[in-house]
Design an enzyme around this catalytic site. Sequence first.
Site, PDB file in Angstrom:
ATOM      1  N   SER A 246       0.848  -1.187   0.000  1.00  0.00           N
ATOM      2  CA  SER A 246       0.000   0.000   0.000  1.00  0.00           C
ATOM      3  C   SER A 246       0.884   1.238   0.000  1.00  0.00           C
ATOM      4  CB  SER A 246      -0.913   0.014   1.237  1.00  0.00           C
ATOM      5  OG  SER A 246      -0.140   0.181   2.417  1.00  0.00           O
ATOM      6  N   LYS A 247       0.235   2.405  -0.004  1.00  0.00           N
ATOM      7  CA  LYS A 247       0.987   3.658  -0.107  1.00  0.00           C
ATOM      8  C   LYS A 247       1.937   3.876   1.062  1.00  0.00           C
ATOM      9  CE  LYS A 247      -2.317   6.197  -2.984  1.00  0.00           C
ATOM     10  NZ  LYS A 247      -3.227   7.365  -3.079  1.00  0.00           N
ATOM     11  N   ARG A 248       1.649   3.252   2.196  1.00  0.00           N
ATOM     12  CA  ARG A 248       2.548   3.463   3.337  1.00  0.00           C
ATOM     13  C   ARG A 248       3.916   2.811   3.103  1.00  0.00           C
ATOM     14  NH1 ARG A 248      -0.802  -0.577   5.187  1.00  0.00           N
ATOM     15  NH2 ARG A 248       0.203  -2.472   6.005  1.00  0.00           N
ATOM     16  N   HIS A 249       3.976   1.916   2.135  1.00  0.00           N
ATOM     17  CA  HIS A 249       5.260   1.288   1.798  1.00  0.00           C
ATOM     18  C   HIS A 249       6.018   2.076   0.737  1.00  0.00           C
ATOM     19  CE1 HIS A 249       2.782  -2.300   3.131  1.00  0.00           C
ATOM     20  NE2 HIS A 249       3.790  -2.297   3.974  1.00  0.00           N
ATOM     21  N   GLY A 250       5.421   3.159   0.253  1.00  0.00           N
ATOM     22  CA  GLY A 250       6.032   3.939  -0.827  1.00  0.00           C
ATOM     23  C   GLY A 250       5.088   3.989  -2.013  1.00  0.00           C
TER      24      GLY A 250
END
Length: 471
Positions: A246-250
């Site tokens: 997800s976006k929290r991983h980049g």
Amino acid sequence: MVKPRLRFAPSPTGYLHIGGARTALFNWLWARHTGGAFILRIEDTDRERSTQQAVEAILDGLRWLGLDWDEGPGVGGPHGPYFQTERLALYQEYAERLISQGKAYACTCTKEELDVLRDQAKAEKRQFVYPGTCRDRPYDPSRRHVVRFKLPKVPEVTFTDLVKGPITRPGSTLQDEVILRADGVPLYNFGAAVDDITMKINLVARGDDHVNNTAFQVLLYQALGYPVPAFAHLPMILGADKTRLSKRHGATSVTAYREMGYLPQAVVNYLVRLGWSHGDQEIFTMEELVRLFDFKDVGATAGVFNPEKMQWVNHTWLKQMTPEQLATAALPFFQAAGLPVALDAKLVHVARVAQERASTFVEMARQFRYFYAPIQLDPKAKEKHLNRDAKPILEAIRAGLASLPALETAALEKLFHGEAGSRGLGIGKVAQPVRVALTGGTASPGIYDVVQILGKQEALKRLDDAIRGIP
């Protein structure tokens, strides 16, 4: 032998996700490897969330990756893609065919009635299963209704997955699902099955989040009298913490990597290795991938997305380009950074020295902006290297540069080594103050390259500025 027909069927509710791009890539590679067909289908039945902007983002991302599709009605290009919202009459036709054969039925139960049943199931701590209230009622098309599939009584449904092997789902976990809404829009399982039937898809390769849909779709194929395709459910892509990417991983958007300065062939190369392997080889051209790809080499375990590894792959691809190719590709990124850059010998020289140092085009433009913009002097570098001891060195190098007819490497080497030798210093003691004066910091390409790229006039100006700044 029947040639494979595969499809990629994204929903246009957002950008082309890294996971979706890998699914498209695996389908495309097998189609190209076998001489089969790769079909693009836009599943846009979620009208509230589907947007034309998302459609364009998906098409743009696929084209950037080099994934073309083969068939379609001619909308949006020479070969499609297909859009489900343009095929609603087809789903109605197939639903009515099932009803006429006693394999589906009209359900007039209201949302309120179903909510009562769901609440009751929740209170009893059991899964809600539609009780078949309308199953045996006569068909009355005049009343507003949905269409439900009349689930055959089967103990289990088994299919063999090309990635996961045999998969069995108990019949008790299935129910009479809605296949067509009252407004004529198909639910996912029905729309996908009808489309795959009419497009003659014989291999469905998709993310393994669809595994639970497959048993129901198998029964739909059988009810409609069509052969069941082969299935290949691809493992998910996880972040470093082993949760769904997800976006929290980049960045998770394909186009985001384009904007970050990645090469499409590097993104393809990295994505294919997230779940597929060929010995210990890491770097593949598209031609090699088409030749080597096979679903039997796709692993059943989830791939872990590693941004550092992706950057390494991109850097490896950058190093394989000629300086001229690199300069051409990097130009838009330098311009986007607001730098006055042209495609000329200077940029080619910058590209050549940047090739070993920068992993992306954005990094290249950021790292070497001092060749095109006023330097930003690092305070610590200034304090350490632009002091009174360095002033006579800078003055001597400045005078030597001014007297050179051309900034040839041999002449620059003679100048710098001569100055170091006359002062009994190592070459670093001469080069480092000059480097800080010309670039603003202590890290740069070789000092001779720096001088040559800047040119005599700019190099002299920066040396003058540094000398004036020393008390």
